[in-house]
Every structure is written in structure tokens, then in C-alpha cells.
Write a protein that holds these residues in place. Structure first.
Motif, mmCIF file in Angstrom:
data_model
loop_
_atom_site.group_PDB
_atom_site.id
_atom_site.type_symbol
_atom_site.label_atom_id
_atom_site.label_comp_id
_atom_site.label_asym_id
_atom_site.label_seq_id
_atom_site.Cartn_x
_atom_site.Cartn_y
_atom_site.Cartn_z
ATOM 1 N N ARG A 126 -73.229 -58.167 1.188
ATOM 2 C CA ARG A 126 -71.958 -58.841 0.933
ATOM 3 C C ARG A 126 -71.724 -59.997 1.913
ATOM 4 N NH1 ARG A 126 -70.357 -53.438 -0.050
ATOM 5 N NH2 ARG A 126 -69.470 -53.216 2.058
ATOM 6 N N ALA A 127 -72.375 -59.931 3.065
ATOM 7 C CA ALA A 127 -72.207 -60.981 4.080
ATOM 8 C C ALA A 127 -73.330 -62.017 4.013
ATOM 9 C CB ALA A 127 -72.161 -60.347 5.462
ATOM 10 N N ARG A 128 -73.981 -62.150 2.867
ATOM 11 C CA ARG A 128 -75.167 -62.997 2.751
ATOM 12 C C ARG A 128 -74.866 -64.470 3.061
ATOM 13 N NH1 ARG A 128 -78.469 -63.123 -1.455
ATOM 14 N NH2 ARG A 128 -78.576 -65.374 -1.650
ATOM 15 N N ASP A 129 -73.603 -64.894 3.009
ATOM 16 C CA ASP A 129 -73.252 -66.287 3.294
ATOM 17 C C ASP A 129 -72.579 -66.453 4.653
ATOM 18 O OD1 ASP A 129 -74.304 -67.112 0.863
ATOM 19 O OD2 ASP A 129 -72.381 -66.937 -0.177
ATOM 20 N N GLU A 130 -72.722 -65.451 5.528
ATOM 21 C CA GLU A 130 -72.130 -65.526 6.860
ATOM 22 C C GLU A 130 -73.232 -65.717 7.894
ATOM 23 O OE1 GLU A 130 -69.762 -62.057 7.549
ATOM 24 O OE2 GLU A 130 -68.609 -62.296 5.688
ATOM 25 N N GLY A 131 -73.031 -66.645 8.808
ATOM 26 C CA GLY A 131 -74.019 -66.849 9.858
ATOM 27 C C GLY A 131 -73.984 -68.250 10.420
ATOM 28 N N ILE A 132 -75.006 -68.562 11.227
ATOM 29 C CA ILE A 132 -75.087 -69.871 11.899
ATOM 30 C C ILE A 132 -76.241 -70.707 11.376
ATOM 31 C CG2 ILE A 132 -73.991 -68.988 13.999
ATOM 32 C CD1 ILE A 132 -76.831 -68.875 15.248
ATOM 33 N N TRP A 133 -77.134 -70.100 10.601
ATOM 34 C CA TRP A 133 -78.285 -70.819 10.018
ATOM 35 C C TRP A 133 -78.679 -70.099 8.732
ATOM 36 C CZ3 TRP A 133 -83.039 -69.051 8.523
ATOM 37 C CH2 TRP A 133 -83.974 -70.016 8.155
ATOM 38 N N PHE A 134 -79.123 -70.882 7.735
ATOM 39 C CA PHE A 134 -79.487 -70.330 6.425
ATOM 40 C C PHE A 134 -80.644 -71.118 5.826
ATOM 41 C CE2 PHE A 134 -74.991 -69.970 7.149
ATOM 42 C CZ PHE A 134 -74.653 -68.683 6.751
ATOM 43 N N ASN A 135 -81.461 -70.416 5.034
ATOM 44 C CA ASN A 135 -82.214 -71.078 3.984
ATOM 45 C C ASN A 135 -82.028 -70.231 2.732
ATOM 46 O OD1 ASN A 135 -84.144 -69.001 4.113
ATOM 47 N ND2 ASN A 135 -85.719 -70.265 5.086
ATOM 48 N N GLU A 136 -82.833 -70.443 1.722
ATOM 49 C CA GLU A 136 -82.611 -69.697 0.475
ATOM 50 C C GLU A 136 -82.935 -68.214 0.615
ATOM 51 O OE1 GLU A 136 -81.068 -71.257 -2.025
ATOM 52 O OE2 GLU A 136 -81.043 -72.812 -0.472
ATOM 53 N N ARG A 137 -83.696 -67.848 1.631
ATOM 54 C CA ARG A 137 -84.203 -66.476 1.740
ATOM 55 C C ARG A 137 -83.675 -65.722 2.964
ATOM 56 N NH1 ARG A 137 -87.354 -70.279 0.368
ATOM 57 N NH2 ARG A 137 -87.840 -70.755 2.535
ATOM 58 N N TRP A 138 -83.260 -66.428 4.006
ATOM 59 C CA TRP A 138 -82.918 -65.807 5.285
ATOM 60 C C TRP A 138 -81.603 -66.371 5.809
ATOM 61 C CZ3 TRP A 138 -86.023 -61.926 6.956
ATOM 62 C CH2 TRP A 138 -87.306 -61.861 6.402
ATOM 63 N N ARG A 139 -80.961 -65.598 6.686
ATOM 64 C CA ARG A 139 -79.805 -66.083 7.426
ATOM 65 C C ARG A 139 -79.869 -65.535 8.851
ATOM 66 N NH1 ARG A 139 -75.201 -62.524 7.814
ATOM 67 N NH2 ARG A 139 -75.550 -60.551 6.716
ATOM 68 N N LEU A 140 -79.322 -66.306 9.771
ATOM 69 C CA LEU A 140 -79.274 -65.940 11.182
ATOM 70 C C LEU A 140 -77.819 -65.902 11.603
ATOM 71 C CD1 LEU A 140 -81.107 -65.487 13.756
ATOM 72 C CD2 LEU A 140 -80.744 -67.928 14.231
ATOM 73 N N ALA A 141 -77.419 -64.852 12.320
ATOM 74 C CA ALA A 141 -76.030 -64.700 12.744
ATOM 75 C C ALA A 141 -75.985 -64.365 14.230
ATOM 76 C CB ALA A 141 -75.347 -63.599 11.941
ATOM 77 N N ARG A 142 -74.861 -64.701 14.862
ATOM 78 C CA ARG A 142 -74.646 -64.299 16.251
ATOM 79 C C ARG A 142 -73.890 -62.987 16.285
ATOM 80 N NH1 ARG A 142 -71.452 -64.378 20.937
ATOM 81 N NH2 ARG A 142 -69.548 -65.422 20.198
ATOM 82 N N VAL A 143 -74.353 -62.067 17.132
ATOM 83 C CA VAL A 143 -73.663 -60.792 17.349
ATOM 84 C C VAL A 143 -72.658 -61.005 18.476
ATOM 85 C CG1 VAL A 143 -73.927 -58.357 17.951
ATOM 86 C CG2 VAL A 143 -75.690 -59.510 16.591
ATOM 87 N N THR A 144 -71.406 -60.688 18.238
ATOM 88 C CA THR A 144 -70.359 -60.924 19.231
ATOM 89 C C THR A 144 -70.122 -59.679 20.089
ATOM 90 O OG1 THR A 144 -68.647 -60.261 17.652
ATOM 91 C CG2 THR A 144 -69.226 -62.604 17.725
ATOM 92 N N GLY A 145 -69.396 -59.884 21.191
ATOM 93 C CA GLY A 145 -69.003 -58.764 22.039
ATOM 94 C C GLY A 145 -70.116 -58.185 22.877
ATOM 95 N N VAL A 146 -71.132 -58.978 23.186
ATOM 96 C CA VAL A 146 -72.286 -58.475 23.939
ATOM 97 C C VAL A 146 -72.175 -58.886 25.401
ATOM 98 C CG1 VAL A 146 -73.731 -58.511 21.882
ATOM 99 C CG2 VAL A 146 -73.692 -60.509 23.397
#
Length: 270
Positions: A126-146
Motif C-alpha cells: 500500500r505504501a508503494r508510492d512512498e519514499g525518497i527514490w523510485f523507479n518502476e520496480r523499486w523504491r527507497l525510503a528513509r526509516v525515521t526515529g533511529v
């Protein structure tokens, strides 16, 4: 004395003694295994096609109850194992004095379902469009609170685990992992990028990237995620800026885009 693991090894051929000699000749040897009176040897699988067709080898891991019994044999009356050697390392966040190991619990079978075993209930999907970088197959997100300078997580945008990842995506995963590590390690005051994959909590593949702060040699190695949980929360504005720098560098080196809604940037095929 041969343990239960050795009893689980079955070697079938014309005779047990001959089988052991043939296996040793082909470089296939097994720990804690006794074939007739042959000595136990190490686990190294042969190259495909190098074992005679009439030789059959069956190796199986300990069953859950056998593994539990095996571990219990090393525990005390409260089912507590001795402290790990890791607690004596100078990078351990804990002093051994006063530490106790939790009592062993018996196996839970069947294992509880992981989150997202059914893709219809998968929050990562459901979060497939959330993150800091995307292509058609992958996404990269930052984990907060670390507590460390930066923790990133890489996901396939479609529902795959590691075991069912198509070969094309698996190949791109290797390239992406290398690029992300490279970009994290170029950040000022970051010495190393650690990469982890566990998979026990969620069925949707996710890879962790932990940035180890420069000079903090106490945070070396496999204790880093524990230190991360102990450290105070890292300044979010600094982490956001570093995450953006990694994402921009990834667009430049691998293609993709900073927003799921943006038009795709040119990139090499996986």
C-alpha cells in the motif's frame, strides 16, 4: 559421541564404507556424520555433475523439537544458555556482569504468519508510492526515529520476497545495493554502510542500510542495530539532508526519480 545431527545423515550405496570413500573422493563431506566406521568430516557440496549417478545423499536440518533438545542440553536448570561470546567483545553495548540469557522457549509450530503473507493485506504494498527514490520496480525510503546517522530501506514495489524474486529483479537488486552502499559511504562523517535482510516479520522483501558514524569504533559489526536502538534519536533535519543526497546520487548513477509521480529518468535496463 555422535549427536542427533549425525544420525540424520543417510548415505545409501553398495556399502557404507564404499560410500564414505566415494564421498571423500568427490570432495563431499558432512559434519557430525558417521558412515559405518568412517570419520566425520566437513560440509562442502560437490560441483554439479561430479558425484556418481548411483550415489544418493540426503542431508536434513534438525527437526524443531530436536533443535530445541540440542539447545536445552547446553542450558542450565532454568533453560538459560551461557552468555554469548559476543557479550565479551569490546564493541558489545552491555557489560557481562549481571546479564542473563532469556530462558529457551519451545518451538511454535506452525510459525505465526508474517505481515503481508496475503498481498491484499500488505502495508508495504500500500505504501508503494512512498519514499525518497523510485523507479518502476523499486523504491527507497528513509526509516525515521533511529539513533545512527541514516537508516534506509529498499523495497520492490510489487509484492515479492527474496525467494520468489525474478532473476531480472534479483540482478538489479545487486546493482542497487552496491550503488546505495557507495552513496551512503560518500556522506561526510559516515564510515560504513551495513546491509541487512531478515524477513521474519514481513513477507514483502525489504533490505536495511545502516550508516555507521565515523570514528565510533564501539559501533563496529553486528551490534550496530542494538546500539542504534540505545542511542538518542539522530537529528532528523541532518538525516533528511543526507537521505536526499543519497537519493540524488542514485538518480545520477542508476536512473529513477525522486517522486513516484515524476516522469521516469533514463536508466539502464536491469
Amino acid at each position: 559421541m555422535v549427536g542427533e545431527a549425525g544420525k540424520r545423515l543417510r548415505l545409501r550405496r553398495s556399502s557404507a564404507g564404499t560410500a564414505a570413500k566415494d564421498i571423500q573422493a568427490y570432495g563431499l563431506t558432512c559434519t557430525a556424520a558417521v558412515v559405518a566406521s568412517e570419520p566425520a568430516v566437513s560440509t562442502r557440496l560437490p560441483l554439479p555433475g561430479t558425484v556418481p549417478h548411483d550415489a544418493t545423499l540426503t542431508i536434513m536440518a534438525l527437526r524443531p523439537d530436536d533443535f530445541y533438545d540440542h539447545a536445552r542440553a547446553a542450558a542450565d536448570g532454568e533453560l538459560r544458555l551461557p552468555l554469548a561470546r559476543m557479550t565479551g567483545w569490546d564493541i558489545s553495548p552491555f557489560e557481562p556482569d549481571g546479564l542473563r540469557v532469556m530462558p529457551l522457549r519451545p518451538p511454535v509450530l506452525p510459525e505465526p504468519e508474517r505481515h503481508g503473507e496475503d498481498p491484499a493485506d500488505c502495508g508495504i504494498c500500500r505504501a508503494r508510492d512512498e519514499g525518497i527514490w523510485f523507479n518502476e520496480r523499486w523504491r527507497l525510503a528513509r526509516v525515521t526515529g533511529v539513533g545512527v546517522p541514516l537508516v534506509l530501506m529498499l523495497y520492490p514495489r510489487d509484492h515479492f520476497d527474496m525467494v520468489d524474486l525474478p532473476d531480472g529483479l534479483a540482478a538489479e537488486l545487486g546493482v542497487l545495493t552496491t550503488h546505495i552502499v557507495r552513496h551512503v559511504q560518500t556522506l561526510p562523517h559516515v564510515a560504513r554502510a551495513h546491509v541487512y535482510r531478515f524477513g521474519d516479520g514481513a513477507a514483502h522483501l525489504h533490505l536495511w542500510f545502516f550508516a555507521r558514524p565515523e570514528g565510533q569504533t564501539q559501533l563496529f559489526g553486528s551490534w550496530l542495530p542494538v546500539w542504534d536502538d540505545l542511542l538518542p534519536e539522530y537529528p532528523s533535519d541532518v538525516a533528511d539532508a543526507d537521505a536526499a543526497a543519497v537519493a540524488d546520487a542514485l538518480v545520477a548513477s542508476h536512473g529513477g526519480r525522486r517522486s513516484a509521480a515524476d516522469a521516469p529518468a533514463p536508466h539502464a535496463a536491469p
